[in-house]
Design an enzyme around this catalytic site. Structure first.
Site, short mmCIF file in Angstrom:
data_model
loop_
_atom_site.label_atom_id
_atom_site.label_comp_id
_atom_site.label_asym_id
_atom_site.label_seq_id
_atom_site.Cartn_x
_atom_site.Cartn_y
_atom_site.Cartn_z
N HIS A 66 0.90 -1.13 -0.10
CA HIS A 66 0.10 -0.19 0.03
C HIS A 66 1.01 1.41 0.07
O HIS A 66 1.62 1.55 1.04
CB HIS A 66 -0.92 -0.04 1.33
CG HIS A 66 -2.09 -0.86 1.32
ND1 HIS A 66 -2.70 -1.58 2.33
CD2 HIS A 66 -2.67 -1.38 -0.12
CE1 HIS A 66 -3.72 -2.70 1.84
NE2 HIS A 66 -3.66 -2.21 0.54
N GLU A 69 1.84 3.95 2.82
CA GLU A 69 2.26 3.40 4.06
C GLU A 69 3.85 3.70 3.94
O GLU A 69 4.62 2.74 4.29
CB GLU A 69 1.79 2.27 4.40
CG GLU A 69 0.18 2.23 4.28
CD GLU A 69 -0.51 0.67 4.13
OE1 GLU A 69 -1.61 0.75 4.23
OE2 GLU A 69 0.37 -0.20 4.40
N ARG A 124 -3.12 4.57 -2.29
CA ARG A 124 -2.99 3.38 -1.57
C ARG A 124 -2.86 2.41 -2.66
O ARG A 124 -1.98 1.48 -2.36
CB ARG A 124 -4.27 3.18 -0.72
CG ARG A 124 -4.57 1.53 -0.32
CD ARG A 124 -5.78 1.57 0.43
NE ARG A 124 -6.21 0.21 0.57
CZ ARG A 124 -6.44 -0.35 1.80
NH1 ARG A 124 -5.68 0.10 2.63
NH2 ARG A 124 -6.62 -1.73 1.91
N HIS A 193 2.48 -3.76 6.60
CA HIS A 193 1.81 -2.31 6.26
C HIS A 193 1.98 -1.59 7.55
O HIS A 193 2.65 -1.62 8.53
CB HIS A 193 0.43 -2.89 6.34
CG HIS A 193 -0.10 -3.72 4.99
ND1 HIS A 193 -0.71 -3.42 4.05
CD2 HIS A 193 0.32 -5.21 4.90
CE1 HIS A 193 -0.82 -4.38 3.22
NE2 HIS A 193 -0.18 -5.47 3.70
N GLU A 267 1.24 -4.37 10.98
CA GLU A 267 0.77 -2.94 10.82
C GLU A 267 1.47 -2.27 11.90
O GLU A 267 1.53 -2.41 13.22
CB GLU A 267 -0.60 -2.88 11.47
CG GLU A 267 -1.75 -3.72 10.34
CD GLU A 267 -2.00 -2.67 8.96
OE1 GLU A 267 -1.34 -1.77 8.84
OE2 GLU A 267 -2.74 -3.38 8.20
#
Lengths: 306, 97
Positions: A66, A69, A124, A193, A267
């Site tokens: 993405h 990020e 994204r 991510h 994440e």
């Protein structure tokens, strides 16, 4: 690469230049592979860290699927340097690299990443065009052939979680799929991510527990404990669907379906104060703490051959 | 280059399933151009959404009308982006010199 600035965000060109720099400095340890070209024709590069042998069992790490990020691509750059610094110094990493190869794809969505620098910092998805729609791009983390098209992704091309017309429609995804299938000996797959500070394992598309859930949960717990030990950054862990939300067509659900048991998604920082706009001052601490968790997962993979 | 002046990022706290559904209704209103950084999932889970300036008032009125709690996480997205760009250019200039 000692004078490269790891505490700032970089453009695609600067990161690709860094890859060549690292290969030139460590030709015995690092090589650069091109696994494909993006929708807009940019090369897709993967760094291979190997101390010998052919087709050794391997660990895959990717960042930046993405594109907005940014802390993930920046952390990937830091990981690459860290591996070259610690091989021969850190007994754990040395043991890992003496038996396993490590593949690191830092810019997994080059078209999207270039677009965040040129036109839209909030982009994204990929930059592929969808016939019949004025909206651009597919969510590359909904495009994999695992629960593809089930709830947890959108069929609307204008949605940020649009899954695409069919699984692996995105060349950025298909390139990895082909690489993984051709290699055939990848034992751990870690897709990174941001944000939310989570460490997750399959499944995302179903509430059903993965067959290796208990082991994956144990590894995640150990990895998060190591991560938190550095700066106290709190992470939660668990299956994707239980920890964050239902998501179908995700990377690690597919890699797990390919028999890659140690499939994890991170994440990274933060929990939302800055979100995707994490200040550059947090890049290095984020990479440092994440590295401790990656080491745990890689060491577990080394010590639990299957 | 897309400009995000006046865009805010709201953190919405949906207290129950009905409120989650209400926020999902917002997600479907494409003209609002909402960008969910963390989508609506289950009660208690944070929902982060970037709201373009022209949609701000409508969104806040909608949330307040339905008693859905929210805070402003990022007051002005463009201000943060400007800081990010300045930091990158400053370090690049330093590296060149």
């Amino acid at each position: 690469s000692d004078t490269f600035n790891y505490a700032t965000y970089h453009t695609l060109e600067e990161i690709y230049g860094f890859l060549d720099l690292l290969v030139a400095e460590h030709p015995q340890l690092v090589s650069k592979l091109q696994i494909g070209s993006s929708y807009e024709g940019r090369p897709i590069y993967v760094l291979k860290f190997s101390t010998g042998g052919s087709n050794r069992p391997a660990i895959w790490i990717d960042t930046g699927i993405h594109s907005r990020e940014w802390v993930t691509q920046a952390s990937g750059v830091w990981f690459a340097k860290k591996i070259t610094q610690d091989y021969g110094q850190d007994p754990t990493l040395t043991a890992i690299l003496d038996s396993l190869d490590i593949f690191l794809e830092i810019v997994t969505n080059p078209d999207g990443f270039a677009f965040t620098h040129s036109k839209n910092r909030m982009w994204r998805k990929t930059r592929s065009l969808t016939e019949g729609s004025s909206c651009v791009g597919v969510d590359p983390n909904r495009n994999w052939d695992a629960g593809f098209g089930l709830p947890g992704a959108s069929s609307n091309p204008c949605s940020e979680t649009y899954h695409g017309k069919f699984a692996n429609s995105e060349v950025e995804v298909k390139s990895i799929v082909d690489f993984v299938k051709n290699h055939g000996n990848i034992k751990a797959f870690i897709s990174i991510h941001s944000y939310s500070q989570l460490l997750m394992y399959p499944y995302g598309y179903t509430e059903e527990a993965a067959p290796d859930r208990d082991e994956l949960d144990q590894v995640a717990k150990s990895a998060v404990t190591a991560l938190t030990s550095l700066y106290g950054t709190k992470f939660e862990y668990g299956s994707i669907i239980k920890t964050i939300y239902q998501a179908s067509g995700t990377t690690v659900d597919w890699t797990y379906s390919q028999g890659i048991k140690y499939s994890f998604t991170f994440e990274l920082r933060d929990t939302g104060r800055y979100g995707f706009l994490l200040p550059a001052s947090q890049i290095v601490p984020t990479a440092q703490e994440t590295w401790l968790a990656l080491r745990i997962i890689m060491e577990h993979t080394l010590n639990h051959p299957y | 280059k897309e400009n995000f002046a006046g865009h805010q990022v709201l953190r919405i706290s949906a207290a129950d399933e009905a409120q989650v559904q209400k926020v999902k209704e917002l997600e479907d209103l494409e003209h609002l151009q909402l960008d969910f950084w963390r989508g609506p999932t289950h009660p208690g889970a944070p929902i982060d959404v970037r709201v373009p300036f022209p949609s701000l008032q409508a969104v806040k009125i909608f949330l307040e009308a339905h008693g859905i709690g929210y805070t402003t996480m990022i007051e002005d997205v463009q201000a943060l982006l400007d800081e990010e760009q300045e930091q990158m250019f400053a370090l690049r200039a330093w590296a060149r010199s």
